[in-house]
Design a protein around this motif. Structure first.
Motif, PDB file in Angstrom:
ATOM      1  N   SER A  79      29.597 -16.781  38.574  1.00 32.06           N
ATOM      2  CA  SER A  79      28.147 -16.964  38.608  1.00 32.06           C
ATOM      3  C   SER A  79      27.513 -16.028  37.590  1.00 32.06           C
ATOM      4  O   SER A  79      28.076 -14.978  37.283  1.00 32.06           O
ATOM      5  CB  SER A  79      27.574 -16.704  40.003  1.00 32.06           C
ATOM      6  OG  SER A  79      27.185 -17.922  40.615  1.00 32.06           O
ATOM      7  N   ASP A  80      26.367 -16.417  37.090  1.00 32.20           N
ATOM      8  CA  ASP A  80      25.716 -15.714  35.977  1.00 32.20           C
ATOM      9  C   ASP A  80      24.215 -15.704  36.268  1.00 32.20           C
ATOM     10  O   ASP A  80      23.642 -16.756  36.580  1.00 32.20           O
ATOM     11  CB  ASP A  80      26.031 -16.509  34.699  1.00 32.20           C
ATOM     12  CG  ASP A  80      25.523 -15.853  33.420  1.00 32.20           C
ATOM     13  OD1 ASP A  80      24.954 -14.759  33.474  1.00 32.20           O
ATOM     14  OD2 ASP A  80      25.704 -16.483  32.347  1.00 32.20           O
ATOM     15  N   SER A  81      23.590 -14.544  36.200  1.00 39.31           N
ATOM     16  CA  SER A  81      22.164 -14.466  36.544  1.00 39.31           C
ATOM     17  C   SER A  81      21.526 -13.268  35.858  1.00 39.31           C
ATOM     18  O   SER A  81      22.212 -12.298  35.531  1.00 39.31           O
ATOM     19  CB  SER A  81      22.030 -14.353  38.071  1.00 39.31           C
ATOM     20  OG  SER A  81      20.691 -14.359  38.486  1.00 39.31           O
ATOM     21  N   GLY A 115      20.978 -21.783  28.128  1.00 40.92           N
ATOM     22  CA  GLY A 115      21.860 -21.951  29.279  1.00 40.92           C
ATOM     23  C   GLY A 115      23.151 -22.660  28.901  1.00 40.92           C
ATOM     24  O   GLY A 115      23.346 -23.093  27.762  1.00 40.92           O
ATOM     25  N   HIS A 116      24.017 -22.816  29.904  1.00 44.48           N
ATOM     26  CA  HIS A 116      25.381 -23.269  29.641  1.00 44.48           C
ATOM     27  C   HIS A 116      26.056 -23.696  30.929  1.00 44.48           C
ATOM     28  O   HIS A 116      25.650 -23.258  32.014  1.00 44.48           O
ATOM     29  CB  HIS A 116      26.166 -22.128  28.998  1.00 44.48           C
ATOM     30  CG  HIS A 116      25.988 -20.808  29.714  1.00 44.48           C
ATOM     31  ND1 HIS A 116      26.812 -20.410  30.732  1.00 44.48           N
ATOM     32  CD2 HIS A 116      25.030 -19.837  29.596  1.00 44.48           C
ATOM     33  CE1 HIS A 116      26.393 -19.235  31.190  1.00 44.48           C
ATOM     34  NE2 HIS A 116      25.300 -18.860  30.528  1.00 44.48           N
ATOM     35  N   GLY A 117      27.121 -24.484  30.797  1.00 51.55           N
ATOM     36  CA  GLY A 117      27.956 -24.793  31.945  1.00 51.55           C
ATOM     37  C   GLY A 117      28.608 -23.528  32.470  1.00 51.55           C
ATOM     38  O   GLY A 117      28.899 -22.607  31.709  1.00 51.55           O
ATOM     39  N   MET A 177      32.693 -18.233  32.164  1.00 52.02           N
ATOM     40  CA  MET A 177      31.240 -18.034  32.115  1.00 52.02           C
ATOM     41  C   MET A 177      30.522 -19.053  31.235  1.00 52.02           C
ATOM     42  O   MET A 177      29.423 -19.505  31.573  1.00 52.02           O
ATOM     43  CB  MET A 177      30.953 -16.614  31.620  1.00 52.02           C
ATOM     44  CG  MET A 177      29.488 -16.301  31.391  1.00 52.02           C
ATOM     45  SD  MET A 177      29.182 -14.568  31.081  1.00 52.02           S
ATOM     46  CE  MET A 177      30.153 -14.247  29.625  1.00 52.02           C
ATOM     47  N   HIS A 178      31.084 -19.362  30.097  1.00 54.46           N
ATOM     48  CA  HIS A 178      30.382 -20.214  29.140  1.00 54.46           C
ATOM     49  C   HIS A 178      31.121 -21.529  28.926  1.00 54.46           C
ATOM     50  O   HIS A 178      32.190 -21.559  28.342  1.00 54.46           O
ATOM     51  CB  HIS A 178      30.225 -19.505  27.786  1.00 54.46           C
ATOM     52  CG  HIS A 178      29.166 -18.446  27.794  1.00 54.46           C
ATOM     53  ND1 HIS A 178      29.209 -17.353  26.974  1.00 54.46           N
ATOM     54  CD2 HIS A 178      28.026 -18.327  28.525  1.00 54.46           C
ATOM     55  CE1 HIS A 178      28.141 -16.596  27.201  1.00 54.46           C
ATOM     56  NE2 HIS A 178      27.414 -17.157  28.137  1.00 54.46           N
ATOM     57  N   GLY A 179      30.541 -22.618  29.408  1.00 54.98           N
ATOM     58  CA  GLY A 179      31.133 -23.932  29.165  1.00 54.98           C
ATOM     59  C   GLY A 179      30.062 -24.905  28.727  1.00 54.98           C
ATOM     60  O   GLY A 179      28.889 -24.541  28.591  1.00 54.98           O
ATOM     61  N   ILE A 234      25.374 -25.327  36.129  1.00 55.24           N
ATOM     62  CA  ILE A 234      24.875 -24.759  34.865  1.00 55.24           C
ATOM     63  C   ILE A 234      24.089 -23.479  35.124  1.00 55.24           C
ATOM     64  O   ILE A 234      23.490 -23.305  36.183  1.00 55.24           O
ATOM     65  CB  ILE A 234      23.938 -25.747  34.122  1.00 55.24           C
ATOM     66  CG1 ILE A 234      22.851 -26.280  35.056  1.00 55.24           C
ATOM     67  CG2 ILE A 234      24.744 -26.894  33.515  1.00 55.24           C
ATOM     68  CD1 ILE A 234      21.826 -27.172  34.358  1.00 55.24           C
ATOM     69  N   ALA A 235      24.117 -22.609  34.132  1.00 49.49           N
ATOM     70  CA  ALA A 235      23.192 -21.480  34.116  1.00 49.49           C
ATOM     71  C   ALA A 235      21.974 -21.945  33.330  1.00 49.49           C
ATOM     72  O   ALA A 235      22.099 -22.505  32.240  1.00 49.49           O
ATOM     73  CB  ALA A 235      23.823 -20.279  33.453  1.00 49.49           C
ATOM     74  N   ILE A 236      20.798 -21.732  33.910  1.00 46.15           N
ATOM     75  CA  ILE A 236      19.536 -22.028  33.232  1.00 46.15           C
ATOM     76  C   ILE A 236      18.923 -20.669  32.933  1.00 46.15           C
ATOM     77  O   ILE A 236      18.803 -19.837  33.840  1.00 46.15           O
ATOM     78  CB  ILE A 236      18.617 -22.870  34.137  1.00 46.15           C
ATOM     79  CG1 ILE A 236      19.319 -24.182  34.536  1.00 46.15           C
ATOM     80  CG2 ILE A 236      17.289 -23.164  33.446  1.00 46.15           C
ATOM     81  CD1 ILE A 236      18.513 -25.054  35.503  1.00 46.15           C
ATOM     82  N   GLU A 237      18.595 -20.413  31.659  1.00 46.68           N
ATOM     83  CA  GLU A 237      18.178 -19.045  31.329  1.00 46.68           C
ATOM     84  C   GLU A 237      17.112 -18.944  30.248  1.00 46.68           C
ATOM     85  O   GLU A 237      17.388 -18.591  29.115  1.00 46.68           O
ATOM     86  CB  GLU A 237      19.376 -18.165  30.982  1.00 46.68           C
ATOM     87  CG  GLU A 237      20.349 -18.676  29.970  1.00 46.68           C
ATOM     88  CD  GLU A 237      21.439 -17.611  29.719  1.00 46.68           C
ATOM     89  OE1 GLU A 237      21.081 -16.425  29.559  1.00 46.68           O
ATOM     90  OE2 GLU A 237      22.618 -17.971  29.664  1.00 46.68           O
ATOM     91  N   PRO A 238      15.863 -19.229  30.621  1.00 46.51           N
ATOM     92  CA  PRO A 238      14.783 -19.000  29.663  1.00 46.51           C
ATOM     93  C   PRO A 238      14.627 -17.516  29.340  1.00 46.51           C
ATOM     94  O   PRO A 238      14.774 -16.668  30.219  1.00 46.51           O
ATOM     95  CB  PRO A 238      13.540 -19.524  30.399  1.00 46.51           C
ATOM     96  CG  PRO A 238      13.908 -19.576  31.838  1.00 46.51           C
ATOM     97  CD  PRO A 238      15.390 -19.777  31.892  1.00 46.51           C
ATOM     98  N   ALA A 263      15.047 -14.653  32.446  1.00 44.22           N
ATOM     99  CA  ALA A 263      15.285 -15.008  33.851  1.00 44.22           C
ATOM    100  C   ALA A 263      16.399 -16.045  33.871  1.00 44.22           C
ATOM    101  O   ALA A 263      16.375 -16.993  33.077  1.00 44.22           O
ATOM    102  CB  ALA A 263      14.016 -15.578  34.481  1.00 44.22           C
ATOM    103  N   GLU A 264      17.356 -15.865  34.755  1.00 46.61           N
ATOM    104  CA  GLU A 264      18.510 -16.783  34.769  1.00 46.61           C
ATOM    105  C   GLU A 264      19.051 -16.961  36.175  1.00 46.61           C
ATOM    106  O   GLU A 264      19.161 -16.001  36.925  1.00 46.61           O
ATOM    107  CB  GLU A 264      19.624 -16.210  33.878  1.00 46.61           C
ATOM    108  CG  GLU A 264      20.928 -17.004  33.935  1.00 46.61           C
ATOM    109  CD  GLU A 264      22.009 -16.470  32.990  1.00 46.61           C
ATOM    110  OE1 GLU A 264      21.935 -15.288  32.602  1.00 46.61           O
ATOM    111  OE2 GLU A 264      22.920 -17.249  32.654  1.00 46.61           O
ATOM    112  N   HIS A 265      19.381 -18.219  36.495  1.00 45.75           N
ATOM    113  CA  HIS A 265      20.133 -18.513  37.713  1.00 45.75           C
ATOM    114  C   HIS A 265      21.257 -19.487  37.397  1.00 45.75           C
ATOM    115  O   HIS A 265      21.152 -20.293  36.463  1.00 45.75           O
ATOM    116  CB  HIS A 265      19.233 -19.162  38.777  1.00 45.75           C
ATOM    117  CG  HIS A 265      18.462 -18.183  39.618  1.00 45.75           C
ATOM    118  ND1 HIS A 265      19.060 -17.118  40.261  1.00 45.75           N
ATOM    119  CD2 HIS A 265      17.141 -18.134  39.930  1.00 45.75           C
ATOM    120  CE1 HIS A 265      18.141 -16.450  40.938  1.00 45.75           C
ATOM    121  NE2 HIS A 265      16.959 -17.031  40.746  1.00 45.75           N
TER     122      HIS A 265
HETATM  123 CO    CO Z   1      24.136 -17.166  30.995  1.00 47.70          CO
END
Ligand code: CO
Ligand code: MF3
Length: 255
Positions: A110-112, A173-175, A180-182, A204-208, A237-239
């Protein structure tokens, strides 16, 4: 390659999401005037060891970094916004700190990330953080089956443009899965109705992230830290979000 997870796998991803949320909550409490960035990194490192988790950052060496990262956190202060390499720096009154953390638990990542002001906020900083958070909420709201990646990107961009901010689409963002990064890339600006169709099982990680007055980045001599070209400040900000038949499931939600 885009991989879809079964409902059972998404359940298996929850502990990593909960752990990452816990660490960020603890870091938000710990971040204060007089605290060294290296102490924050050490705190997160201790939590990783206690949990038997694995850092996604320590030996990470992607094309956008000059050498293996070497820390468990990204700590970006003031005009730094992404990939801030922790270093011997004591937080000062009014600093705007962005912390990004990714770890793997039971083999799932997980990435946040969050931004916070320590001490007395400077003009505009809380507003900039609020825009990043609202853009993240808008992106999550668009993360539903039947939409496409471009709908998430457009939802993020609408919030940013509404606040008069310009957008850099180089990093986004990314899968997220076993690593971590896909795929797919989830840009912070894009066209509605375009791109990969969102299906249940996509995680996915969404990260504006935004800079107050530019969309141009410069890299520090440390080979990692990205700061604004004009000295203006940044927020992130990322979730990590699972797209399910019932809607978006925010794996890294903090209470
Ligand atoms: Co990320
Ligand atoms: N977690 C960051 C992201 O949101 C990436 C950090 S890469 C690192 O995608 F190498 F700096 F750790």
């Amino acid at each position: 390659m885009i991989e879809l997870r079964t409902p059972v796998e998404i359940e298996q991803m929850r502990p990593a999401g909960r752990f990452v949320a816990e660490v960020l909550t603890r870091l938000r409490e710990a971040a204060d005037v007089g605290v060294n960035l290296l102490e924050l990194d050490a705190l997160a490192h201790r939590m990783i060891r206690e949990r038997g988790a694995e850092s996604c950052y320590i030996d990470y060496h992607p094309s956008f970094g000059a050498r293996p990262f070497g820390y468990v956190l990204c700590t970006s202060v003031n005009d730094a916004v992404l990939h801030g390499l922790p270093h011997d720096y004591v937080l000062q009154d009014g600093d705007l700190l962005s912390v990004d953390f990714a770890a793997s638990v039971d083999g799932w990542v997980s990435d946040s990330a969050l931004s916070v002001v320590v001490g007395t906020p400077r003009d505009g900083d809380l507003e900039l953080i609020a825009v990043a958070e609202q853009a993240l909420e808008a992106g999550i709201g668009a993360a539903v089956p039947g939409n496409r990646i471009g709908d998430i990107s457009a939802a993020i961009a609408a919030v940013a443009h509404g606040a008069g901010l310009s957008i850099n689409t180089e990093f986004g963002g990314h899968g997220v899965g076993r690593t971590m990064h896909g795929d797919p890339h989830v840009a912070n600006d894009g066209r509605p109705g375009r791109g990969y169709p969102l299906k249940p099982g996509l995680v996915i990680a969404i990260e504006p992230w935004f800079l107050a007055a530019t969309d141009e980045l410069r890299m520090d001599p440390d080979g990692w830290t990205l700061r604004s070209a004009d000295g203006s400040r940044g927020a992130h900000a990322e979730h990590t979000v699972a797209i399910t038949a019932d809607g978006p499931l925010v794996l890294t939600a903090r209470d």
